[in-house]
Design a protein around this motif. Sequence first.
Motif, PDB file in Angstrom:
ATOM      1  N   SER A 135       0.842  -1.199   0.000  1.00  0.00           N
ATOM      2  CA  SER A 135       0.000   0.000   0.000  1.00  0.00           C
ATOM      3  C   SER A 135       0.877   1.249   0.000  1.00  0.00           C
ATOM      4  O   SER A 135       1.778   1.387   0.831  1.00  0.00           O
ATOM      5  N   TYR A 136       0.577   2.191  -0.921  1.00  0.00           N
ATOM      6  CA  TYR A 136       1.414   3.384  -1.060  1.00  0.00           C
ATOM      7  C   TYR A 136       0.622   4.689  -0.992  1.00  0.00           C
ATOM      8  O   TYR A 136       1.216   5.745  -0.845  1.00  0.00           O
ATOM      9  N   GLY A 137      -0.680   4.650  -1.118  1.00  0.00           N
ATOM     10  CA  GLY A 137      -1.452   5.881  -1.225  1.00  0.00           C
ATOM     11  C   GLY A 137      -1.706   6.571   0.091  1.00  0.00           C
ATOM     12  O   GLY A 137      -2.122   5.935   1.067  1.00  0.00           O
ATOM     13  N   PHE A 138      -1.465   7.884   0.134  1.00  0.00           N
ATOM     14  CA  PHE A 138      -1.783   8.732   1.289  1.00  0.00           C
ATOM     15  C   PHE A 138      -1.165   8.193   2.577  1.00  0.00           C
ATOM     16  O   PHE A 138      -1.796   8.164   3.630  1.00  0.00           O
ATOM     17  N   ARG A 139       0.082   7.771   2.482  1.00  0.00           N
ATOM     18  CA  ARG A 139       0.804   7.296   3.659  1.00  0.00           C
ATOM     19  C   ARG A 139       2.087   8.104   3.815  1.00  0.00           C
ATOM     20  O   ARG A 139       2.720   8.463   2.816  1.00  0.00           O
ATOM     21  N   PRO A 144       3.506   8.085  -5.151  1.00  0.00           N
ATOM     22  CA  PRO A 144       3.157   7.305  -6.341  1.00  0.00           C
ATOM     23  C   PRO A 144       4.372   6.794  -7.106  1.00  0.00           C
ATOM     24  O   PRO A 144       4.326   5.721  -7.712  1.00  0.00           O
ATOM     25  N   HIS A 145       5.476   7.535  -7.076  1.00  0.00           N
ATOM     26  CA  HIS A 145       6.673   7.076  -7.793  1.00  0.00           C
ATOM     27  C   HIS A 145       7.265   5.838  -7.126  1.00  0.00           C
ATOM     28  O   HIS A 145       7.837   4.979  -7.818  1.00  0.00           O
ATOM     29  N   GLN A 146       7.125   5.722  -5.826  1.00  0.00           N
ATOM     30  CA  GLN A 146       7.572   4.503  -5.158  1.00  0.00           C
ATOM     31  C   GLN A 146       6.702   3.321  -5.562  1.00  0.00           C
ATOM     32  O   GLN A 146       7.194   2.198  -5.720  1.00  0.00           O
ATOM     33  N   ALA A 147       5.393   3.565  -5.713  1.00  0.00           N
ATOM     34  CA  ALA A 147       4.498   2.504  -6.169  1.00  0.00           C
ATOM     35  C   ALA A 147       4.868   2.066  -7.588  1.00  0.00           C
ATOM     36  O   ALA A 147       4.913   0.861  -7.888  1.00  0.00           O
ATOM     37  N   LEU A 148       5.136   3.028  -8.463  1.00  0.00           N
ATOM     38  CA  LEU A 148       5.528   2.701  -9.833  1.00  0.00           C
ATOM     39  C   LEU A 148       6.835   1.916  -9.861  1.00  0.00           C
ATOM     40  O   LEU A 148       6.980   0.944 -10.613  1.00  0.00           O
ATOM     41  N   SER A 229     -10.330   5.243   3.774  1.00  0.00           N
ATOM     42  CA  SER A 229     -10.293   4.415   2.562  1.00  0.00           C
ATOM     43  C   SER A 229      -9.164   3.405   2.630  1.00  0.00           C
ATOM     44  O   SER A 229      -9.317   2.254   2.178  1.00  0.00           O
ATOM     45  N   ASN A 230      -8.030   3.800   3.199  1.00  0.00           N
ATOM     46  CA  ASN A 230      -6.924   2.853   3.331  1.00  0.00           C
ATOM     47  C   ASN A 230      -7.263   1.728   4.297  1.00  0.00           C
ATOM     48  O   ASN A 230      -6.890   0.572   4.070  1.00  0.00           O
ATOM     49  N   VAL A 231      -7.949   2.056   5.395  1.00  0.00           N
ATOM     50  CA  VAL A 231      -8.367   1.017   6.344  1.00  0.00           C
ATOM     51  C   VAL A 231      -9.316   0.036   5.648  1.00  0.00           C
ATOM     52  O   VAL A 231      -9.196  -1.188   5.800  1.00  0.00           O
ATOM     53  N   TYR A 232     -10.256   0.572   4.884  1.00  0.00           N
ATOM     54  CA  TYR A 232     -11.248  -0.269   4.208  1.00  0.00           C
ATOM     55  C   TYR A 232     -10.576  -1.244   3.245  1.00  0.00           C
ATOM     56  O   TYR A 232     -10.820  -2.456   3.283  1.00  0.00           O
ATOM     57  N   LEU A 233      -9.712  -0.717   2.370  1.00  0.00           N
ATOM     58  CA  LEU A 233      -9.072  -1.572   1.368  1.00  0.00           C
ATOM     59  C   LEU A 233      -7.959  -2.430   1.969  1.00  0.00           C
ATOM     60  O   LEU A 233      -7.573  -3.438   1.375  1.00  0.00           O
ATOM     61  N   HIS A 234      -7.467  -2.044   3.139  1.00  0.00           N
ATOM     62  CA  HIS A 234      -6.490  -2.890   3.826  1.00  0.00           C
ATOM     63  C   HIS A 234      -7.109  -4.245   4.153  1.00  0.00           C
ATOM     64  O   HIS A 234      -6.463  -5.294   3.970  1.00  0.00           O
ATOM     65  N   TYR A 235      -8.349  -4.218   4.617  1.00  0.00           N
ATOM     66  CA  TYR A 235      -9.022  -5.476   4.958  1.00  0.00           C
ATOM     67  C   TYR A 235      -9.666  -6.128   3.740  1.00  0.00           C
ATOM     68  O   TYR A 235      -9.650  -7.354   3.616  1.00  0.00           O
ATOM     69  N   VAL A 236     -10.224  -5.332   2.839  1.00  0.00           N
ATOM     70  CA  VAL A 236     -10.918  -5.900   1.684  1.00  0.00           C
ATOM     71  C   VAL A 236      -9.940  -6.526   0.699  1.00  0.00           C
ATOM     72  O   VAL A 236     -10.184  -7.630   0.176  1.00  0.00           O
ATOM     73  N   LEU A 237      -8.817  -5.859   0.448  1.00  0.00           N
ATOM     74  CA  LEU A 237      -7.909  -6.298  -0.620  1.00  0.00           C
ATOM     75  C   LEU A 237      -6.538  -6.729  -0.114  1.00  0.00           C
ATOM     76  O   LEU A 237      -6.101  -7.849  -0.391  1.00  0.00           O
ATOM     77  N   LEU A 255       1.097  -7.536  -5.322  1.00  0.00           N
ATOM     78  CA  LEU A 255       0.060  -6.503  -5.394  1.00  0.00           C
ATOM     79  C   LEU A 255       0.701  -5.149  -5.136  1.00  0.00           C
ATOM     80  O   LEU A 255       1.543  -5.013  -4.244  1.00  0.00           O
ATOM     81  N   VAL A 256       0.294  -4.153  -5.920  1.00  0.00           N
ATOM     82  CA  VAL A 256       0.690  -2.764  -5.691  1.00  0.00           C
ATOM     83  C   VAL A 256      -0.585  -1.929  -5.689  1.00  0.00           C
ATOM     84  O   VAL A 256      -1.341  -1.957  -6.674  1.00  0.00           O
ATOM     85  N   ARG A 257      -0.819  -1.198  -4.601  1.00  0.00           N
ATOM     86  CA  ARG A 257      -2.042  -0.392  -4.491  1.00  0.00           C
ATOM     87  C   ARG A 257      -1.694   1.033  -4.081  1.00  0.00           C
ATOM     88  O   ARG A 257      -0.894   1.237  -3.168  1.00  0.00           O
ATOM     89  N   PHE A 258      -2.309   1.979  -4.770  1.00  0.00           N
ATOM     90  CA  PHE A 258      -2.214   3.385  -4.393  1.00  0.00           C
ATOM     91  C   PHE A 258      -3.633   3.899  -4.256  1.00  0.00           C
ATOM     92  O   PHE A 258      -4.314   4.128  -5.255  1.00  0.00           O
ATOM     93  N   ALA A 259      -4.101   4.052  -3.007  1.00  0.00           N
ATOM     94  CA  ALA A 259      -5.490   4.432  -2.722  1.00  0.00           C
ATOM     95  C   ALA A 259      -6.404   3.393  -3.361  1.00  0.00           C
ATOM     96  O   ALA A 259      -6.290   2.199  -3.057  1.00  0.00           O
ATOM     97  N   ASP A 260      -7.302   3.796  -4.278  1.00  0.00           N
ATOM     98  CA  ASP A 260      -8.211   2.827  -4.887  1.00  0.00           C
ATOM     99  C   ASP A 260      -7.728   2.353  -6.245  1.00  0.00           C
ATOM    100  O   ASP A 260      -8.474   1.672  -6.959  1.00  0.00           O
ATOM    101  N   ASP A 261      -6.502   2.665  -6.621  1.00  0.00           N
ATOM    102  CA  ASP A 261      -5.888   2.150  -7.860  1.00  0.00           C
ATOM    103  C   ASP A 261      -4.981   0.983  -7.502  1.00  0.00           C
ATOM    104  O   ASP A 261      -4.068   1.130  -6.674  1.00  0.00           O
TER     105      ASP A 261
END
Length: 449
Positions: A135-139, A144-148, A229-237, A255-261
């Motif tokens: 997980s990389y979004g809003f942390r 985003p460049h680290q995610a890429l 949103s990060n908490v939600y997708l942390h458990y969902v995905l 898996l690489v996730r940035f927010a909902d992408d």
Amino acid sequence: MASTPRLGSVSTKRQRIATLARQYPTTSFTTLAHHIDLDWLQEAYRLTRKDGAAGTDGQTAVDYAVELEANLQSLLDRAKSGTYKAPPVRRVHIPKGKGNETRPIGIPTFEDKVLQRPVAMVLESVYEQDFLDCSYGFRPGRSPHQALQAFREQMMAMRGGWVLEVDIRKFFDRLDHAHLREMLSRRIRDGVLKRLIGKWLKANVLEAGRLYRPEAGSPQGGVISPILSNVYLHYVLDTWFEQEVLPRLKGRGFLVRFADDAVMGFACESDARRVLEVLPKRFARYGLTLHPTKTRRVKFTRPPYRDPPKGQGPSSRPGTFDLLGFTHYWGRSLRGNWVVKRKTARSRLSRSLHTINQWCRTHRHQKLTDQHRALCLKLQGHYAYYGITGNYAALRCFWQGVQRSWKKWLSRRSQRAYLDWVRFHRLLERYPLPPPVVVHSVFRSVANR
């Protein structure tokens, strides 16, 4: 005039919360709100943007600062006593992608932003110990460049494979409140924090003069929304992929996730096919749906070292996909090896050029010095995000497009204002536009390790 916040006190409290969360990964904390005091609110006020749009009450940061200490003390008292009422969120729409599609943005009041920030800081201190590396979004400390770069490195190490693009339909609008409360209760049982979060989730929305209460979602634009949103997708995905998917794969996967992408990489096509079949069911269980066409499986295998004979190429070539504004594809390096390359997505490039063209049209009557200063900032901002290794051609295309738009609208300032290219290049000698520059170099990041 408010006193200077004791930053050390706020930092110490956050570190204490983080340490406890790390030591007790399965504990649900019942007392956290007592950490939020006047110093914490003053720090939250300092971190809140002062130039943002006003909310439904019309109050700006300047208005709020007139009686800052009294306002913060009143806000703290109302938050702790339970008398704070979440004001309506003003919703506006901004363009998104192609066509008439728009993205809804929620604009809370300034005071609401100030109160949301300390709650987000508390949640961040707890959940940063739980969030996974994918997980990389809003942390904090992630971009985003680290995610890429993470995707590129893992796909290169896997020597290509199959990619699943995951596109969640209107995620921020369809986030299920009941599921979110259940997820939060696994780590947060503080009554004050739960009550405040509940009020923000149930806050009315003001849109086009109509006031209504949403049944689901979290306003995209609120300070509290990214961590929720990060908490939600942390458990969902994220945890589902880590604990349920990876152990069942035949080959490697990531898996690489940035927010909902999000994108998933697999070494075996059968693994990608099986995950794609179960993915919609997993998201539907939590009230989310996947876009039927944008969620897809992409063949991203590394091409053979030698190019195939003519006539056999198109069917065996790997596909391409977009992630965080970049199109990913296989290309030759300077040494002739196949590597994962990135270039500005065509839709993003055309949208950026359209925005520049509209800006030049609107501001063509301003002083040249003011136009030049603004265009330089826009170019530097573009390079700061899209200036990555292998993307120089797209950067140059954007730079040339800016020059064309500027020349076009300077020529239309009046009937005598026409500029041919000779005169325009003389103007550029006096007001040069910054040339393309690679800000995020793959080679520089490897050398710094």
